[in-house]
Design a protein around this motif. Structure first.
Motif, PDB file in Angstrom:
ATOM      1  N   ASP A 140      83.910  50.657  46.643  1.00  0.00           N
ATOM      2  CA  ASP A 140      83.625  52.107  46.440  1.00  0.00           C
ATOM      3  C   ASP A 140      84.776  52.692  45.611  1.00  0.00           C
ATOM      4  O   ASP A 140      86.027  52.447  45.820  1.00  0.00           O
ATOM      5  CB  ASP A 140      83.600  52.667  47.898  1.00  0.00           C
ATOM      6  CG  ASP A 140      82.395  52.817  48.364  1.00  0.00           C
ATOM      7  OD1 ASP A 140      81.384  52.984  48.000  1.00  0.00           O
ATOM      8  OD2 ASP A 140      82.245  52.406  49.807  1.00  0.00           O
ATOM      9  N   THR A 141      84.450  53.877  44.947  1.00  0.00           N
ATOM     10  CA  THR A 141      85.513  54.200  43.860  1.00  0.00           C
ATOM     11  C   THR A 141      85.360  55.849  44.128  1.00  0.00           C
ATOM     12  O   THR A 141      86.299  56.784  43.860  1.00  0.00           O
ATOM     13  CB  THR A 141      84.961  54.461  42.469  1.00  0.00           C
ATOM     14  OG1 THR A 141      83.410  54.599  42.473  1.00  0.00           O
ATOM     15  CG2 THR A 141      84.978  52.826  42.181  1.00  0.00           C
ATOM     16  N   PHE A 142      84.601  56.400  45.126  1.00  0.00           N
ATOM     17  CA  PHE A 142      84.566  57.750  45.787  1.00  0.00           C
ATOM     18  C   PHE A 142      84.352  58.220  46.996  1.00  0.00           C
ATOM     19  O   PHE A 142      84.673  59.315  47.457  1.00  0.00           O
ATOM     20  CB  PHE A 142      83.505  58.581  44.764  1.00  0.00           C
ATOM     21  CG  PHE A 142      82.099  58.221  44.976  1.00  0.00           C
ATOM     22  CD1 PHE A 142      81.430  58.481  46.061  1.00  0.00           C
ATOM     23  CD2 PHE A 142      81.696  57.336  44.102  1.00  0.00           C
ATOM     24  CE1 PHE A 142      79.979  58.090  46.354  1.00  0.00           C
ATOM     25  CE2 PHE A 142      80.173  56.783  44.394  1.00  0.00           C
ATOM     26  CZ  PHE A 142      79.404  57.265  45.101  1.00  0.00           C
ATOM     27  N   ALA A 143      83.604  57.070  47.907  1.00  0.00           N
ATOM     28  CA  ALA A 143      83.533  57.391  49.208  1.00  0.00           C
ATOM     29  C   ALA A 143      84.782  56.787  50.045  1.00  0.00           C
ATOM     30  O   ALA A 143      85.022  55.554  50.010  1.00  0.00           O
ATOM     31  CB  ALA A 143      82.157  56.569  49.559  1.00  0.00           C
ATOM     32  N   LEU A 144      85.420  57.551  50.653  1.00  0.00           N
ATOM     33  CA  LEU A 144      86.632  57.309  51.533  1.00  0.00           C
ATOM     34  C   LEU A 144      86.515  57.577  52.893  1.00  0.00           C
ATOM     35  O   LEU A 144      85.740  58.496  53.225  1.00  0.00           O
ATOM     36  CB  LEU A 144      87.770  58.229  50.910  1.00  0.00           C
ATOM     37  CG  LEU A 144      87.888  58.113  49.373  1.00  0.00           C
ATOM     38  CD1 LEU A 144      89.288  58.902  49.033  1.00  0.00           C
ATOM     39  CD2 LEU A 144      88.263  56.577  48.832  1.00  0.00           C
ATOM     40  N   ARG A 145      87.225  57.001  53.613  1.00  0.00           N
ATOM     41  CA  ARG A 145      87.412  57.114  55.015  1.00  0.00           C
ATOM     42  C   ARG A 145      88.927  57.258  55.522  1.00  0.00           C
ATOM     43  O   ARG A 145      89.806  56.892  54.856  1.00  0.00           O
ATOM     44  CB  ARG A 145      86.907  56.028  56.054  1.00  0.00           C
ATOM     45  CG  ARG A 145      87.454  54.832  55.611  1.00  0.00           C
ATOM     46  CD  ARG A 145      86.567  53.677  56.293  1.00  0.00           C
ATOM     47  NE  ARG A 145      87.139  52.018  55.732  1.00  0.00           N
ATOM     48  CZ  ARG A 145      88.180  51.338  56.295  1.00  0.00           C
ATOM     49  NH1 ARG A 145      89.140  52.186  57.098  1.00  0.00           N
ATOM     50  NH2 ARG A 145      88.366  50.304  55.716  1.00  0.00           N
ATOM     51  N   LYS A 146      89.054  57.791  56.705  1.00  0.00           N
ATOM     52  CA  LYS A 146      90.582  57.730  57.190  1.00  0.00           C
ATOM     53  C   LYS A 146      90.935  56.291  57.323  1.00  0.00           C
ATOM     54  O   LYS A 146      90.416  55.405  57.673  1.00  0.00           O
ATOM     55  CB  LYS A 146      90.713  58.475  58.630  1.00  0.00           C
ATOM     56  CG  LYS A 146      90.401  59.853  58.357  1.00  0.00           C
ATOM     57  CD  LYS A 146      90.600  60.390  59.715  1.00  0.00           C
ATOM     58  CE  LYS A 146      90.681  62.127  59.712  1.00  0.00           C
ATOM     59  NZ  LYS A 146      90.798  62.767  60.955  1.00  0.00           N
ATOM     60  N   HIS A 147      92.094  55.992  56.882  1.00  0.00           N
ATOM     61  CA  HIS A 147      92.597  54.756  56.909  1.00  0.00           C
ATOM     62  C   HIS A 147      92.674  54.071  58.312  1.00  0.00           C
ATOM     63  O   HIS A 147      93.245  54.914  59.299  1.00  0.00           O
ATOM     64  CB  HIS A 147      94.108  54.631  56.212  1.00  0.00           C
ATOM     65  CG  HIS A 147      94.690  53.156  56.247  1.00  0.00           C
ATOM     66  ND1 HIS A 147      94.135  52.395  55.366  1.00  0.00           N
ATOM     67  CD2 HIS A 147      95.842  52.743  56.738  1.00  0.00           C
ATOM     68  CE1 HIS A 147      94.730  51.140  55.324  1.00  0.00           C
ATOM     69  NE2 HIS A 147      96.011  51.514  56.214  1.00  0.00           N
ATOM     70  N   GLY A 148      92.356  52.692  58.344  1.00  0.00           N
ATOM     71  CA  GLY A 148      92.134  52.098  59.667  1.00  0.00           C
ATOM     72  C   GLY A 148      90.755  52.374  60.162  1.00  0.00           C
ATOM     73  O   GLY A 148      90.786  51.783  61.431  1.00  0.00           O
ATOM     74  N   ARG A 149      89.942  53.331  60.155  1.00  0.00           N
ATOM     75  CA  ARG A 149      88.869  53.422  60.557  1.00  0.00           C
ATOM     76  C   ARG A 149      87.619  52.570  59.983  1.00  0.00           C
ATOM     77  O   ARG A 149      87.536  52.599  58.595  1.00  0.00           O
ATOM     78  CB  ARG A 149      88.325  54.880  60.517  1.00  0.00           C
ATOM     79  CG  ARG A 149      89.440  55.913  61.193  1.00  0.00           C
ATOM     80  CD  ARG A 149      89.198  55.649  62.900  1.00  0.00           C
ATOM     81  NE  ARG A 149      90.050  56.488  63.555  1.00  0.00           N
ATOM     82  CZ  ARG A 149      90.166  56.663  64.805  1.00  0.00           C
ATOM     83  NH1 ARG A 149      89.144  56.147  65.405  1.00  0.00           N
ATOM     84  NH2 ARG A 149      90.972  57.446  65.475  1.00  0.00           N
ATOM     85  N   ARG A 150      86.700  51.891  60.735  1.00  0.00           N
ATOM     86  CA  ARG A 150      85.632  51.436  60.256  1.00  0.00           C
ATOM     87  C   ARG A 150      84.591  52.241  60.197  1.00  0.00           C
ATOM     88  O   ARG A 150      84.067  52.498  61.121  1.00  0.00           O
ATOM     89  CB  ARG A 150      85.313  50.000  60.842  1.00  0.00           C
ATOM     90  CG  ARG A 150      86.449  49.036  60.802  1.00  0.00           C
ATOM     91  CD  ARG A 150      86.362  47.600  61.561  1.00  0.00           C
ATOM     92  NE  ARG A 150      87.297  46.868  61.250  1.00  0.00           N
ATOM     93  CZ  ARG A 150      87.344  46.087  60.295  1.00  0.00           C
ATOM     94  NH1 ARG A 150      86.434  46.099  59.335  1.00  0.00           N
ATOM     95  NH2 ARG A 150      88.192  45.185  60.267  1.00  0.00           N
ATOM     96  N   ALA A 151      83.928  52.526  59.003  1.00  0.00           N
ATOM     97  CA  ALA A 151      82.941  53.440  58.821  1.00  0.00           C
ATOM     98  C   ALA A 151      81.627  52.692  58.269  1.00  0.00           C
ATOM     99  O   ALA A 151      80.516  53.348  58.420  1.00  0.00           O
ATOM    100  CB  ALA A 151      82.995  54.665  57.960  1.00  0.00           C
TER     101      ALA A 151
END
Length: 265
Positions: free
Chosen positions: A244-255
């Motif tokens: 992914d280059t634009f879709a982010l999650r909080k670090h450490g969370r599995r989405a």
């Protein structure tokens, strides 16, 4: 505090002196002001000056992959959490092109407004006024809009006006990112914040990332601009997947699990 510093403090933008001087000259001509021109925050004149230093450009379905990702996320959220409304934040929303783009895709997919709501904020009062008016020139349609223009817009002279169906999903308000308090708004399942951090200096980028983290649900998704994703990843976010280059999650969370969705109808 001089006017350049005052504008930087009000907007968070890393504004150059030349940019501010051009805006001041334009407003002085428009207002017929003299050398004592010195608008203060909270006044209409200061807001008009802010409108000249922000960059509110966007268009319908800008970067279609981003909106497809957003739609799949909303679909998956509704499947895994039936009966719960999906909350979306679009900031900055410019003239409404981004939240309306998502709203049209939601309507096309058969997702009703009571199942997904979009809060759309922008620093510029003029941009919010344009968004509420929902009137766009041909410049807002720059690529394949998947038939959305024909379905959701009507012609008004040389402009296109968005219809009632997409409007039902979106609530607009004038606000700076740093004014949006998660203690008041609550958190959001999905946040669009694209091409904002590129105008900030490093300390302000870090402040912005912290505010976005506070506004985003722990298992939510942040859709960022390609150029600013690295800065966000240095400040507590991580790519949703290695590709992914634009879709982010909080670090450490599995989405990944909640992002699996049925194919678009």
């Amino acid at each position: 505090m001089n006017l350049t510093l005052r504008l930087r403090a009000a907007t968070g933008l890393d504004l150059g002196v030349a940019t501010v001087e051009r805006a001041v000259r334009e407003r002085m001509r428009a207002a017929g002001a003299g050398i004592d021109y010195d608008p203060r925050p909270g006044t209409l004149e200061f807001d008009a000056l802010v409108d000249l230093v922000v960059v509110p450009e966007s268009w319908i379905l800008r970067d279609p992959d981003v909106f497809e990702t957003a739609l799949r996320f909303v679909q998956a959220r509704l499947l895994t959490r039936p009966g719960r409304q999906v909350r979306v934040l679009s900031l900055p929303c410019a003239g409404g092109e981004e939240p309306y783009s998502l709203a049209m895709l939601l309507a096309h997919a058969g997702i009703e407004p009571e199942h997904c709501r979009i809060d759309a904020f922008d620093l510029s009062r003029a941009a919010i006024a344009r968004a509420r008016a929902g009137r766009y020139t041909r410049n807002a349609f720059r690529g394949d809009d998947q038939g959305l223009r024909a379905r959701f817009f009507t012609e008004h002279g040389d402009e296109q006006m968005i219809g009632a169906a997409p409007r039902a999903y979106v609530a607009f308000a004038q606000a700076n990112l740093f004014d949006v308090d998660p203690a008041i708004t609550g958190t959001y399942d999905l946040v669009f914040c694209r091409n904002l951090l590129i105008y900030f200096d490093l300390p302000t980028q870090q402040r912005a990332a912290a505010r976005l983290a506070a506004l985003l649900a722990d298992d939510g998704l942040l859709l960022a601009g390609y150029a600013e994703a690295p800065a966000l990843c240095r400040a507590g976010f991580a790519p949703r997947t290695p590709h992914d280059t634009f879709a982010l999650r909080k670090h450490g969370r599995r989405a990944a699990d909640v992002l699996r969705a049925p194919p678009r109808p």
